[in-house]
Each structure stands twice: as structure tokens, then as C-alpha cells.
Design an enzyme around this catalytic site. Structure first.
Site, PDB file in Angstrom:
ATOM      1  N   ASP A   1       0.877  -1.163   0.000  1.00 17.48           N
ATOM      2  CA  ASP A   1       0.000   0.000   0.000  1.00 17.48           C
ATOM      3  C   ASP A   1       0.921   1.222   0.000  1.00 17.48           C
ATOM      4  OD1 ASP A   1      -2.246   1.686   0.334  1.00 17.48           O
ATOM      5  OD2 ASP A   1      -2.040   1.612   2.510  1.00 17.48           O
TER       6      ASP A   1
ATOM      7  N   ASP B   1      -2.101  -0.802   5.887  1.00 15.77           N
ATOM      8  CA  ASP B   1      -2.441  -0.362   7.239  1.00 15.77           C
ATOM      9  C   ASP B   1      -3.946  -0.406   7.497  1.00 15.77           C
ATOM     10  OD1 ASP B   1      -2.829   1.716   5.409  1.00 15.77           O
ATOM     11  OD2 ASP B   1      -2.549   3.268   6.918  1.00 15.77           O
TER      12      ASP B   1
END
Length: 207
Positions: free
Chosen positions: A8, A171
Site C-alpha cells: 500500500d 495499514d
């Protein structure tokens, strides 16, 4: 055996500063920008922006309509850019080191304004962002967003990778859950976890 690592962007590679972004938009006159800015999944017209349903010009137009007067493009872009803080130097070292042994990809919910800022940050360190990844899969270009599984499936199809041979790092819990459901190995990067050491620990355990 892990052959692929999928990162990410915000909150993983680059540090996010939500409050700085909210404060900057408040200074421009957008008093409730914090209602639509989320660390993980955006909403409303912001989500449409990250899905590529509206372009940067329309995004800025909506911002101005909400504020009630014209705001210069660069002021909106700078305020948006304040969401993205910085990248630790060791993060570049980790990415470039991993790329020597693994296929390294980026899978991010993002938008063209944010990506311009991110590329500038990479360049400020003398690094071309393209050199850190085999390919970047960006939501606004793909017209789909995490945590929907379609964006993962599209990435897998295009890159010809297998989920069981891939580590996905994010996350956002919902994104991690989707990746798990598809068979990815995952690393949920919660606050306080050192990404670089956790990756090394995970990969060593897989050997």
C-alpha cells in the site's frame, strides 16, 4: 514461497498527516473537510476522485463550490498534498533491496493530485518512483478501489502473480481482510510497528 510483495502507499510507504491536511483545507474555508477525509477509505466526492469517476479539475471545482468562492488550483493541491508527510530514508533502501529478489508492486487508493506530490517526494531524494516497483496499480487509473476484491483480482490478472506466493502489506484492516480472503499472506501495519524490520522478519520466517 514468497515471490511477490505488494505495498500500500499511504500509511505504509509514506507517512500520513491527516490533521495537517484538514487544517490546510480549513484555512481555505472548507471547515468540515475532516468529515470526508479518512485514513483508510474515503467517502463521497473524495471516493469518486480516487475511483477516477471525476478528474482533478472537477474535484477542485467541487471544493470551490463547497467553500463558496474560487480557490487557486495550487492552493487546493498544496492542501491535498499536506495529507502526505514524508518517506523515511530507510524505506527507499528497503524497496530497492527487495526489488532485487522479489517482484515488488504498489496497490493504492489514491488520486492524481496525491501522486504528483508523492513523485515529488521520491524525486527530492534523487529516486525515480518507477525504479522502486515492477508496476504500480493506482485506483484512479483502474477505476476501482480497495477493499473491493475486484482491484486485487485485476492486479493479479495483469501481473500474473499468485496470491499464495504474495505478501500484501497495508495499514487498513478491511484491505487486509480482503487480501486474506483471496489467499494472500498479509502484514497489517498497525501504528508503532516498524515496517522495514517486520518485512525482514516475515520473509526470514518463510524461508
Amino acid at each position: 514461497m514468497i515471490r511477490n510483495i505488494v505495498f500500500d502507499l499511504g500509511g505504509v510507504i509514506i507517512t500520513l498527516d491527516r490533521q495537517a491536511c484538514v487544517d490546510s483545507f480549513k484555512k481555505l474555508g472548507f471547515k468540515d473537510f475532516d468529515d470526508i477525509l479518512n485514513d483508510f477509505v474515503q467517502d463521497g466526492f473524495f471516493l469518486e476522485f480516487e475511483k477516477g469517476a471525476i478528474d482533478a479539475a472537477r474535484f477542485r471545482e467541487i471544493i470551490c463550490d463547497h467553500i463558496g468562492h474560487i480557490v487557486k488550483d495550487y492552493e487546493i493541491d498544496n492542501a491535498m498534498g499536506d495529507f502526505l508527510s514524508d518517506i523515511p530514508v530507510k524505506r527507499f533502501e528497503t524497496l530497492l533491496r527487495l526489488k532485487k529478489s522479489y517482484n515488488v508492486f504498489l496497490l493504492s487508493n489514491t488520486n492524481p493530485i496525491a501522486m504528483s506530490k508523492v513523485r515529488d517526494i521520491f524525486s527530492a531524494y534523487g529516486i525515480d518512483m518507477n525504479d522502486c516497483f515492477d508496476k504500480m496499480y493506482l485506483s484512479y487509473q483502474m477505476k476501482m478501489v480497495k477493499p473491493n476484491n475486484e482491484i486485487f483480482l485485476k492486479m493479479m490478472e495483469d501481473s500474473r502473480i499468485k496470491a499464495e506466493e504474495s505478501l500484501f502489506i497495508d495499514d487498513g484492516e478491511m484491505n487486509i481482510n480482503t487480501a486474506n480472503s483471496l489467499g494472500f499472506k498479509t502484514l497489517h501495519l498497525k501504528k508503532g510497528i516498524d515496517l522495514d524490520s517486520e518485512i525482514e522478519k516475515f520473509l526470514n520466517e518463510q524461508k
